[in-house]
Scaffold this motif. Structure first.
Motif, PDB file in Angstrom:
ATOM      1  N   ASP A 297      -2.959  12.981  12.315  1.00  0.00           N
ATOM      2  CA  ASP A 297      -2.189  12.352  13.167  1.00  0.00           C
ATOM      3  C   ASP A 297      -2.474  10.861  12.949  1.00  0.00           C
ATOM      4  O   ASP A 297      -1.682  10.025  13.140  1.00  0.00           O
ATOM      5  CB  ASP A 297      -2.055  12.697  14.401  1.00  0.00           C
ATOM      6  N   ALA A 298      -3.528  10.406  12.801  1.00  0.00           N
ATOM      7  CA  ALA A 298      -4.378   9.060  12.457  1.00  0.00           C
ATOM      8  C   ALA A 298      -3.572   8.585  11.249  1.00  0.00           C
ATOM      9  O   ALA A 298      -3.091   7.333  11.288  1.00  0.00           O
ATOM     10  CB  ALA A 298      -5.452   8.893  12.650  1.00  0.00           C
TER      11      ALA A 298
ATOM     12  N   SER B 273       1.887   0.759   8.348  1.00  0.00           N
ATOM     13  CA  SER B 273       1.884   0.133   6.944  1.00  0.00           C
ATOM     14  C   SER B 273       3.160   0.305   6.426  1.00  0.00           C
ATOM     15  O   SER B 273       3.139  -0.155   4.973  1.00  0.00           O
ATOM     16  CB  SER B 273       0.750   0.812   5.989  1.00  0.00           C
ATOM     17  N   GLY B 274       4.261   0.832   6.590  1.00  0.00           N
ATOM     18  CA  GLY B 274       5.505   1.081   6.139  1.00  0.00           C
ATOM     19  C   GLY B 274       5.487   2.014   4.977  1.00  0.00           C
ATOM     20  O   GLY B 274       6.327   1.966   3.986  1.00  0.00           O
TER      21      GLY B 274
ATOM     22  N   HIS C 276     -11.766  10.697  -1.226  1.00  0.00           N
ATOM     23  CA  HIS C 276     -10.573  10.444  -1.993  1.00  0.00           C
ATOM     24  C   HIS C 276     -10.539  11.319  -3.101  1.00  0.00           C
ATOM     25  O   HIS C 276      -9.754  12.143  -3.595  1.00  0.00           O
ATOM     26  CB  HIS C 276     -10.350   8.983  -2.261  1.00  0.00           C
ATOM     27  N   GLN C 277     -11.781  11.358  -3.873  1.00  0.00           N
ATOM     28  CA  GLN C 277     -11.790  11.897  -5.184  1.00  0.00           C
ATOM     29  C   GLN C 277     -11.853  13.359  -4.910  1.00  0.00           C
ATOM     30  O   GLN C 277     -11.002  14.083  -5.675  1.00  0.00           O
ATOM     31  CB  GLN C 277     -13.314  11.712  -5.837  1.00  0.00           C
ATOM     32  N   ASP C 278     -12.289  13.864  -3.642  1.00  0.00           N
ATOM     33  CA  ASP C 278     -12.074  15.495  -3.340  1.00  0.00           C
ATOM     34  C   ASP C 278     -10.575  15.739  -3.103  1.00  0.00           C
ATOM     35  O   ASP C 278      -9.937  16.824  -3.501  1.00  0.00           O
ATOM     36  CB  ASP C 278     -12.948  15.888  -2.265  1.00  0.00           C
ATOM     37  N   TRP C 279      -9.724  14.784  -2.356  1.00  0.00           N
ATOM     38  CA  TRP C 279      -8.537  14.960  -2.198  1.00  0.00           C
ATOM     39  C   TRP C 279      -7.793  15.034  -3.506  1.00  0.00           C
ATOM     40  O   TRP C 279      -6.975  15.826  -3.767  1.00  0.00           O
ATOM     41  CB  TRP C 279      -8.064  13.691  -1.446  1.00  0.00           C
ATOM     42  N   CYS C 280      -8.170  14.060  -4.509  1.00  0.00           N
ATOM     43  CA  CYS C 280      -7.560  14.009  -5.705  1.00  0.00           C
ATOM     44  C   CYS C 280      -7.649  15.441  -6.393  1.00  0.00           C
ATOM     45  O   CYS C 280      -6.809  15.728  -7.062  1.00  0.00           O
ATOM     46  CB  CYS C 280      -7.937  12.934  -6.771  1.00  0.00           C
ATOM     47  N   ASP C 281      -8.866  15.904  -6.399  1.00  0.00           N
ATOM     48  CA  ASP C 281      -9.099  17.185  -7.203  1.00  0.00           C
ATOM     49  C   ASP C 281      -8.512  18.098  -6.337  1.00  0.00           C
ATOM     50  O   ASP C 281      -7.902  19.284  -7.189  1.00  0.00           O
ATOM     51  CB  ASP C 281     -10.595  17.342  -6.917  1.00  0.00           C
ATOM     52  N   PHE C 282      -8.195  18.341  -4.933  1.00  0.00           N
ATOM     53  CA  PHE C 282      -7.419  19.171  -4.296  1.00  0.00           C
ATOM     54  C   PHE C 282      -6.026  19.276  -4.813  1.00  0.00           C
ATOM     55  O   PHE C 282      -5.454  20.392  -5.279  1.00  0.00           O
ATOM     56  CB  PHE C 282      -7.468  18.909  -2.794  1.00  0.00           C
ATOM     57  N   LYS C 283      -5.559  18.111  -4.862  1.00  0.00           N
ATOM     58  CA  LYS C 283      -4.061  18.008  -5.411  1.00  0.00           C
ATOM     59  C   LYS C 283      -3.824  18.269  -6.862  1.00  0.00           C
ATOM     60  O   LYS C 283      -2.922  18.967  -7.076  1.00  0.00           O
ATOM     61  CB  LYS C 283      -3.507  16.462  -4.957  1.00  0.00           C
TER      62      LYS C 283
ATOM     63  N   PRO D 144      -4.971   0.551  -3.707  1.00  0.00           N
ATOM     64  CA  PRO D 144      -4.356  -0.730  -2.869  1.00  0.00           C
ATOM     65  C   PRO D 144      -5.570  -0.627  -1.579  1.00  0.00           C
ATOM     66  O   PRO D 144      -5.805   0.496  -0.986  1.00  0.00           O
ATOM     67  CB  PRO D 144      -2.951  -0.395  -2.388  1.00  0.00           C
ATOM     68  N   PRO D 145      -5.671  -1.711  -1.074  1.00  0.00           N
ATOM     69  CA  PRO D 145      -6.489  -1.622   0.240  1.00  0.00           C
ATOM     70  C   PRO D 145      -6.208  -0.961   1.097  1.00  0.00           C
ATOM     71  O   PRO D 145      -7.148  -0.451   1.951  1.00  0.00           O
ATOM     72  CB  PRO D 145      -6.569  -3.324   0.374  1.00  0.00           C
ATOM     73  N   GLU D 146      -4.874  -0.817   1.434  1.00  0.00           N
ATOM     74  CA  GLU D 146      -4.509  -0.104   2.837  1.00  0.00           C
ATOM     75  C   GLU D 146      -4.660   1.417   2.558  1.00  0.00           C
ATOM     76  O   GLU D 146      -5.081   2.221   3.458  1.00  0.00           O
ATOM     77  CB  GLU D 146      -2.945  -0.456   3.070  1.00  0.00           C
ATOM     78  N   GLN D 147      -4.783   1.778   1.206  1.00  0.00           N
ATOM     79  CA  GLN D 147      -5.098   3.217   0.991  1.00  0.00           C
ATOM     80  C   GLN D 147      -6.357   3.491   1.081  1.00  0.00           C
ATOM     81  O   GLN D 147      -6.816   4.612   1.610  1.00  0.00           O
ATOM     82  CB  GLN D 147      -4.578   3.483  -0.263  1.00  0.00           C
ATOM     83  N   ARG D 148      -7.273   2.597   0.738  1.00  0.00           N
ATOM     84  CA  ARG D 148      -8.735   2.859   0.815  1.00  0.00           C
ATOM     85  C   ARG D 148      -9.248   2.580   2.205  1.00  0.00           C
ATOM     86  O   ARG D 148      -9.910   3.573   2.793  1.00  0.00           O
ATOM     87  CB  ARG D 148      -9.487   1.347  -0.060  1.00  0.00           C
ATOM     88  N   ARG D 149      -8.454   2.052   3.126  1.00  0.00           N
ATOM     89  CA  ARG D 149      -8.935   1.940   4.605  1.00  0.00           C
ATOM     90  C   ARG D 149      -8.337   3.250   5.281  1.00  0.00           C
ATOM     91  O   ARG D 149      -9.137   3.540   6.067  1.00  0.00           O
ATOM     92  CB  ARG D 149      -7.967   0.625   4.998  1.00  0.00           C
ATOM     93  N   LYS D 150      -7.482   3.719   4.572  1.00  0.00           N
ATOM     94  CA  LYS D 150      -7.017   5.001   5.041  1.00  0.00           C
ATOM     95  C   LYS D 150      -8.293   6.213   5.078  1.00  0.00           C
ATOM     96  O   LYS D 150      -8.445   6.939   5.872  1.00  0.00           O
ATOM     97  CB  LYS D 150      -5.811   5.604   4.488  1.00  0.00           C
ATOM     98  N   ASP D 151      -8.911   6.074   3.959  1.00  0.00           N
ATOM     99  CA  ASP D 151     -10.155   7.086   3.782  1.00  0.00           C
ATOM    100  C   ASP D 151     -11.094   6.593   4.426  1.00  0.00           C
ATOM    101  O   ASP D 151     -11.927   7.570   5.082  1.00  0.00           O
ATOM    102  CB  ASP D 151     -10.498   7.053   2.176  1.00  0.00           C
ATOM    103  N   ALA D 152     -11.253   5.373   4.719  1.00  0.00           N
ATOM    104  CA  ALA D 152     -12.448   4.873   5.728  1.00  0.00           C
ATOM    105  C   ALA D 152     -12.052   5.552   7.037  1.00  0.00           C
ATOM    106  O   ALA D 152     -13.064   5.772   7.958  1.00  0.00           O
ATOM    107  CB  ALA D 152     -12.484   3.077   5.728  1.00  0.00           C
ATOM    108  N   LEU D 153     -10.802   5.131   7.373  1.00  0.00           N
ATOM    109  CA  LEU D 153     -10.173   5.638   8.710  1.00  0.00           C
ATOM    110  C   LEU D 153     -10.668   7.048   9.012  1.00  0.00           C
ATOM    111  O   LEU D 153     -11.116   7.452  10.072  1.00  0.00           O
ATOM    112  CB  LEU D 153      -8.900   5.255   9.117  1.00  0.00           C
ATOM    113  N   PHE D 154     -10.357   7.965   8.055  1.00  0.00           N
ATOM    114  CA  PHE D 154     -10.664   9.447   8.008  1.00  0.00           C
ATOM    115  C   PHE D 154     -12.157   9.620   8.396  1.00  0.00           C
ATOM    116  O   PHE D 154     -12.387  10.277   9.402  1.00  0.00           O
ATOM    117  CB  PHE D 154     -10.177   9.923   6.763  1.00  0.00           C
TER     118      PHE D 154
END
Length: 122
Positions: A16-17, A25-26, A62-69, A97-107
């Motif tokens: 949800d976050a 972020s649009g 992020h890498q684990d997510w990529c592997d999952f996908k 992009p920075p906003e995507q890296r921040r999403k991983d940090a937020l998680f």
């Protein structure tokens, strides 16, 4: 270590976050709410929580997510398309992009906040 129910609860908050971050972020392809998300999306979030609990960094998450996908047949594509199984974030962490890296940090931060001993002190 958290039990399966706790991990699922934390995954819901992370999902949800992430959804809120997509809206803020649009992002043109906002994920559905937890209750409306497909099973694979919930499984992915739960797996992410487990990895974060093992100490994975945002880059490793992020890498684990990529592997999952990719193990499910997803490939890089300029737009997120569930039917075509394309996603614009299927790339190396450093190229995100920075906003995507921040999403991983937020998680990772949410997992840490909700599973630390201090968070259970009331």
């Amino acid at each position: 270590m958290a039990d399966d129910k706790q991990i699922s609860d934390v995954a819901r908050v992370c999902h949800d976050a992430n959804r809120a971050w997509q809206i803020a972020s649009g992002d043109p392809a906002v994920s559905p709410s937890w209750d409306e998300s497909p099973e694979w999306q919930r499984v992915s979030a739960i797996q992410g929580v487990r990895k974060a609990l093992e100490g994975a960094t945002p880059e490793q998450l992020h890498q684990d997510w990529c592997d999952f996908k990719t193990s499910d047949g997803w490939v890089y594509g300029p737009v997120k398309d569930e039917a075509a199984k394309t996603h614009p974030c299927l790339m190396s962490y450093r190229d995100l992009p920075p906003e995507q890296r921040r999403k991983d940090a937020l998680f990772a931060a949410i997992v840490a906040a909700l599973t630390s001993e201090e968070s259970h002190d009331g």
